[in-house]
Design a protein around this motif. Structure first.
Motif, mmCIF file in Angstrom:
data_model
loop_
_atom_site.group_PDB
_atom_site.id
_atom_site.type_symbol
_atom_site.label_atom_id
_atom_site.label_comp_id
_atom_site.label_asym_id
_atom_site.label_seq_id
_atom_site.Cartn_x
_atom_site.Cartn_y
_atom_site.Cartn_z
ATOM 1 N N ARG A 130 -11.222 3.770 9.965
ATOM 2 C CA ARG A 130 -11.136 2.409 9.420
ATOM 3 C C ARG A 130 -12.286 1.562 9.914
ATOM 4 N NH1 ARG A 130 -6.596 -0.888 13.005
ATOM 5 N NH2 ARG A 130 -8.196 -2.042 14.104
ATOM 6 N N ILE A 162 0.842 -1.199 0.000
ATOM 7 C CA ILE A 162 0.000 0.000 0.000
ATOM 8 C C ILE A 162 0.876 1.248 0.000
ATOM 9 C CG2 ILE A 162 -1.587 1.347 1.441
ATOM 10 C CD1 ILE A 162 -2.865 -1.430 2.182
ATOM 11 N N VAL A 203 -2.907 8.799 4.336
ATOM 12 C CA VAL A 203 -4.013 7.840 4.420
ATOM 13 C C VAL A 203 -5.124 8.403 5.303
ATOM 14 C CG1 VAL A 203 -4.715 5.526 5.179
ATOM 15 C CG2 VAL A 203 -2.527 5.857 3.986
ATOM 16 N N THR A 233 -7.355 0.935 0.816
ATOM 17 C CA THR A 233 -6.980 2.216 1.417
ATOM 18 C C THR A 233 -7.406 3.396 0.559
ATOM 19 O OG1 THR A 233 -5.071 1.213 2.489
ATOM 20 C CG2 THR A 233 -4.941 3.565 2.145
ATOM 21 N N LEU A 292 -6.218 -5.352 2.970
ATOM 22 C CA LEU A 292 -6.552 -3.956 3.246
ATOM 23 C C LEU A 292 -6.813 -3.229 1.943
ATOM 24 C CD1 LEU A 292 -4.481 -4.474 5.904
ATOM 25 C CD2 LEU A 292 -4.800 -2.032 6.019
ATOM 26 N N ASN A 337 -9.038 3.203 5.956
ATOM 27 C CA ASN A 337 -8.655 1.824 5.641
ATOM 28 C C ASN A 337 -9.836 0.894 5.857
ATOM 29 O OD1 ASN A 337 -5.811 1.788 4.924
ATOM 30 N ND2 ASN A 337 -5.425 2.466 7.010
ATOM 31 N N TYR A 395 -0.063 -2.744 12.318
ATOM 32 C CA TYR A 395 -0.794 -1.575 11.807
ATOM 33 C C TYR A 395 -0.361 -0.315 12.548
ATOM 34 C CZ TYR A 395 -4.933 1.154 10.399
ATOM 35 O OH TYR A 395 -5.783 2.105 9.882
#
Length: 128
Positions: free
Chosen positions: A104, A59, A73, A122, A120, A76, A93
């Protein structure tokens, strides 16, 4: 709005018709990412800690290829084969998101291959 396909050098081959990432309107959307090697093989079979690290590094490579960092980010989506792996996944994580972690969710889900333990997807904001 322009749309750009993001394929980092050395990225694993997609298992289906999708792009590793798409940059659109300042956002980067990273496809569901699994622990896949450059030849399409499953990596770190049986080790959720290692698979989580591989997934997050993949990612990271997409986001960096689009001009961002892991601090970019904003969201997620996490899928675990077994919720018993939740704590181990979270330990890795947290290394990637130590401060101001993104929004997330995490759910238990079947994976596309039985040896995958975590996936995952994203969303990151990298600006225009």
């Amino acid at each position: 709005m322009s749309i750009e396909v993001i394929v980092p050098p050395g990225s694993a081959p997609p298992l289906a018709p999708y792009s590793p990432g798409i940059k659109a309107g300042g956002f980067v959307y990273v496809s569901g990412t699994l622990a896949i090697g450059p030849d399409g093989e499953t990596l770190a079979v049986g080790d959720v800690t290692a698979q989580t690290r591989i997934v997050l590094e993949s990612i990271k490579s997409v986001i960096e290829a689009a001009g961002g960092t892991m601090k970019s980010v904003v969201f997620n989506q996490i899928f675990l084969k077994d919720l018993a792996d939740y704590a181990a996944m979270n330990a890795v994580y947290k290394e990637y998101f130590p401060e101001q972690p993104p929004a997330r969710y995490c759910i238990k889900a079947d994976m596309v291959r039985p040896e995958f333990l975590v996936e995952l997807a994203t969303t990151a904001y990298v600006g225009t």
